[in-house]
Design an enzyme around this catalytic site. Structure first.
Site, PDB file in Angstrom:
ATOM      1  N   HIS A  39       1.062  -0.766  -0.056  1.00 43.10           N
ATOM      2  CA  HIS A  39      -0.294  -0.059   0.110  1.00 43.10           C
ATOM      3  C   HIS A  39       0.858   0.771  -0.500  1.00 43.10           C
ATOM      4  O   HIS A  39       0.584   2.691  -0.348  1.00 43.10           O
ATOM      5  CB  HIS A  39      -0.532  -0.053   1.288  1.00 43.10           C
ATOM      6  CG  HIS A  39      -1.847  -1.181   1.092  1.00 43.10           C
ATOM      7  ND1 HIS A  39      -1.417  -2.427   2.691  1.00 43.10           N
ATOM      8  CD2 HIS A  39      -2.940  -1.036   0.714  1.00 43.10           C
ATOM      9  CE1 HIS A  39      -2.741  -3.069   2.279  1.00 43.10           C
ATOM     10  NE2 HIS A  39      -3.469  -2.580   1.854  1.00 43.10           N
ATOM     11  N   GLN A  63     -17.104  -6.577  -0.488  1.00 46.52           N
ATOM     12  CA  GLN A  63     -16.796  -7.155  -1.711  1.00 46.52           C
ATOM     13  C   GLN A  63     -16.312  -8.603  -1.001  1.00 46.52           C
ATOM     14  O   GLN A  63     -15.276  -8.670  -1.352  1.00 46.52           O
ATOM     15  CB  GLN A  63     -15.785  -6.557  -2.214  1.00 46.52           C
ATOM     16  CG  GLN A  63     -14.554  -5.947  -1.068  1.00 46.52           C
ATOM     17  CD  GLN A  63     -13.943  -4.847  -1.586  1.00 46.52           C
ATOM     18  OE1 GLN A  63     -13.773  -3.678  -1.951  1.00 46.52           O
ATOM     19  NE2 GLN A  63     -11.903  -5.122  -2.052  1.00 46.52           N
ATOM     20  N   LEU A 186       3.364  -8.775  -0.654  1.00 48.10           N
ATOM     21  CA  LEU A 186       2.650  -8.950   0.704  1.00 48.10           C
ATOM     22  C   LEU A 186       0.759  -8.482   0.434  1.00 48.10           C
ATOM     23  O   LEU A 186       0.304  -8.357  -0.844  1.00 48.10           O
ATOM     24  CB  LEU A 186       2.686  -7.190   1.157  1.00 48.10           C
ATOM     25  CG  LEU A 186       4.595  -6.967   1.471  1.00 48.10           C
ATOM     26  CD1 LEU A 186       5.750  -7.926   1.127  1.00 48.10           C
ATOM     27  CD2 LEU A 186       4.655  -5.741   1.368  1.00 48.10           C
TER      28      LEU A 186
HETATM   29  P1  AMP Z   1      -6.207  -3.785  -0.545  1.00 45.38           P
HETATM   30  O1  AMP Z   1      -6.311  -2.747   0.767  1.00 45.38           O
HETATM   31  O2  AMP Z   1      -6.256  -5.305  -0.429  1.00 45.38           O
HETATM   32  O3  AMP Z   1      -7.929  -3.397  -0.657  1.00 45.38           O
HETATM   33  O4  AMP Z   1      -5.153  -3.257  -1.447  1.00 45.38           O
HETATM   34  C1  AMP Z   1      -5.493  -1.970  -1.938  1.00 45.38           C
HETATM   35  C2  AMP Z   1      -4.442  -1.600  -3.297  1.00 45.38           C
HETATM   36  O5  AMP Z   1      -3.515  -2.161  -2.569  1.00 45.38           O
HETATM   37  C3  AMP Z   1      -5.042  -1.932  -4.197  1.00 45.38           C
HETATM   38  O6  AMP Z   1      -4.763  -1.460  -5.895  1.00 45.38           O
HETATM   39  C4  AMP Z   1      -3.793  -3.306  -3.914  1.00 45.38           C
HETATM   40  O7  AMP Z   1      -4.117  -4.108  -5.284  1.00 45.38           O
HETATM   41  C5  AMP Z   1      -2.742  -2.724  -3.813  1.00 45.38           C
HETATM   42  N1  AMP Z   1      -1.890  -3.564  -3.002  1.00 45.38           N
HETATM   43  C6  AMP Z   1      -2.049  -4.794  -2.360  1.00 45.38           C
HETATM   44  N2  AMP Z   1      -1.307  -5.365  -2.143  1.00 45.38           N
HETATM   45  C7  AMP Z   1      -0.070  -4.603  -3.312  1.00 45.38           C
HETATM   46  C8  AMP Z   1       1.086  -5.766  -3.028  1.00 45.38           C
HETATM   47  N3  AMP Z   1       1.564  -6.950  -2.707  1.00 45.38           N
HETATM   48  N4  AMP Z   1       1.826  -4.536  -3.566  1.00 45.38           N
HETATM   49  C9  AMP Z   1       1.617  -3.723  -4.514  1.00 45.38           C
HETATM   50  N5  AMP Z   1       0.293  -2.641  -3.968  1.00 45.38           N
HETATM   51  C10 AMP Z   1      -0.370  -3.914  -3.562  1.00 45.38           C
END
Ligand code: AMP
Length: 288
Positions: A39, A63, A186
């Protein structure tokens, strides 16, 4: 130093309007919190691109497919705020549920095609929930840029399609997947892994990376994918939901590697569902 936190659309819009009056560009980074380096890499990229960045934190019930998964999702708002303050983010938007889903809420944004198959098959309604909340966050922030991770590749392509179809005036920027030193992508769900599972976990990424290389060198798609599935199970994963080769932009199934593609997988390690994906491309198109 701290990051201002707002919880209502009114407060958010007042601040964004002030920024806009001063001529500042705005980027939004949508998240569900429990922020990790993945993030934060999006927030850093956003800071490079725009004058002001808004990170949003909303654990979107629409979701989630299971109440247990929603309940178990980590909530670490104050630590998240501290990390963002250190980075120099300008605003943390943590909408109250009523700001996203007011009484009588009746609208769903649904992106067909791209939302079918892969995670769409195993998480019914998930991508409608994603598209609906992301559309709202785009409209509420009025941002010029939105940052998403390649880690959730189907989500990224779905958001791009929605922006294009609905003429939402925002530029979607994609950031590479941030991985642990051993290859594990991650994820906010990694904390659920036991030490034994954590040791097995990187095999998903390692098999995908090796398979992508084999495909690029001309290994036949279907038997190579079958071997990849077997290798992931042999490493200790309990079940594979999917492991597929899909077109890079349209996410259409591919049985031969004749254009840039993504190898995408979702697999269960004990009670934790992990997803990952890597790019692959026929060697000749890399050389041209
Ligand atoms: P989430 O909080 O899981 O909904 O993720 C929020 C944003 O962070 C989304 O755009 C994800 O694709 C991105 N994200 C989550 N994990 C990673 C990672 N390991 N590397 C890059 N972006 C990430």
């Amino acid at each position: 130093m701290s990051v201002p936190i707002v919880r209502t659309v009114d407060e958010l819009r007042t601040i964004a309007a002030e920024w806009r009056r001063s001529g500042a560009s705005i980027a939004v980074v949508p998240t569900m919190g429990a922020l990790h380096e993945g993030h934060l890499s999006l927030a850093r990229a956003a800071l490079q691109k725009a004058d002001r960045i808004i990170v949003t934190l909303f654990v979107n019930p629409k979701q989630f497919n299971s109440a247990a998964d929603l309940a178990a999702y980590p909530r670490t708002e104050s630590q998240d705020a501290a990390k963002l303050a250190l980075l120099g983010a300008h605003l943390l938007y943590v909408p109250d549920a009523v700001e996203i889903y007011p009484a009588g809420f009746a609208t769903t944004v649904s992106v067909s095609g791209i939302s079918q198959g892969l995670c769409g098959t195993f998480r019914p309604g998930h991508f409608d929930g994603v598209a609906t909340v992301v559309a709202k966050l785009f409209l509420q922030t009025g941002a010029d840029f939105a940052f998403f991770g390649e880690k959730d590749f189907q989500q990224l392509q779905l958001v791009r399609r929605m922006v294009q179809d609905l003429d939402i005036p925002i530029t979607v920027v994609c950031c590479p997947t941030v991985r642990e030193a051993d290859g594990l992508a991650l994820s906010s769900r990694n904390f659920r892994l036991s030490p034994a599972e954590r040791a097995i976990a990187p095999n998903l990424a390692l098999v995908l990376i090796e398979t992508a290389e084999r495909l690029a060198r001309g290994s036949p798609v279907l038997p190579t994918l079958a071997e990849a599935r077997a290798a992931i199970l042999a490493a200790g994963y309990r079940d594979i939901e999917y492991l597929e080769l899909r077109g890079e932009t349209d996410l259409q199934p591919m049985t031969s590697l004749d254009r840039p593609a993504r190898l995408l997988a979702a697999a269960w390690l004990g009670e934790t569902r992990l997803i990952d994906n890597v790019r692959t491309s026929p060697v000749f198109s890399e050389v041209r």
